[in-house]
Design an enzyme around this catalytic site. Structure first.
Site, short mmCIF file in Angstrom:
data_model
loop_
_atom_site.label_atom_id
_atom_site.label_comp_id
_atom_site.label_asym_id
_atom_site.label_seq_id
_atom_site.Cartn_x
_atom_site.Cartn_y
_atom_site.Cartn_z
N SER A 116 -3.80 3.96 6.79
CA SER A 116 -3.78 3.87 5.34
C SER A 116 -2.54 4.59 4.80
CB SER A 116 -5.08 4.40 4.75
OG SER A 116 -5.22 3.99 3.41
N HIS B 1 -4.75 -2.59 5.28
CA HIS B 1 -5.97 -3.10 4.64
C HIS B 1 -5.87 -4.54 4.15
CE1 HIS B 1 -7.07 1.09 4.74
NE2 HIS B 1 -6.19 1.41 3.82
#
Length: 90
Positions: free
Chosen positions: A7, A48
């Site tokens: 992330s 993501h």
């Protein structure tokens, strides 16, 4: 060196993190004035891809920057392995 980041930990490896403006709420980091990353890779990771809750923001980021930056988009089941000047997506 071994570096593992997911992330934001993946995004920060780029030269600059401002491209991630659609995925993060800038109002939370009101003191953030400088967007330099670690400059470990010569591409810009979009994590993501197609994953909740970032389905739309990840797609929009790719669309916005695909012709401006060297974008590499990955989903939550993928990883980018970098060795020397080469990388592969696993």
């Amino acid at each position: 060196m071994v570096y593992i980041g997911e992330s934001a930990g993946a995004i920060i490896t780029s030269k600059d993190i401002e491209y991630n403006d659609l995925m993060d709420d800038k109002t939370i980091a009101k003191d953030l004035k400088e967007y330099s990353g670690l400059n470990l890779v010569d591409f810009y990771i979009v994590p993501h891809l197609n994953e909740f809750p970032f389905e739309e923001s990840s797609k929009q980021t790719v669309k916005k920057y695909k012709n401006k930056l060297n974008i590499i988009a990955i989903n939550n089941s993928q990883a980018i392995i970098v060795k020397d000047d080469k990388f592969e997506i696993k």
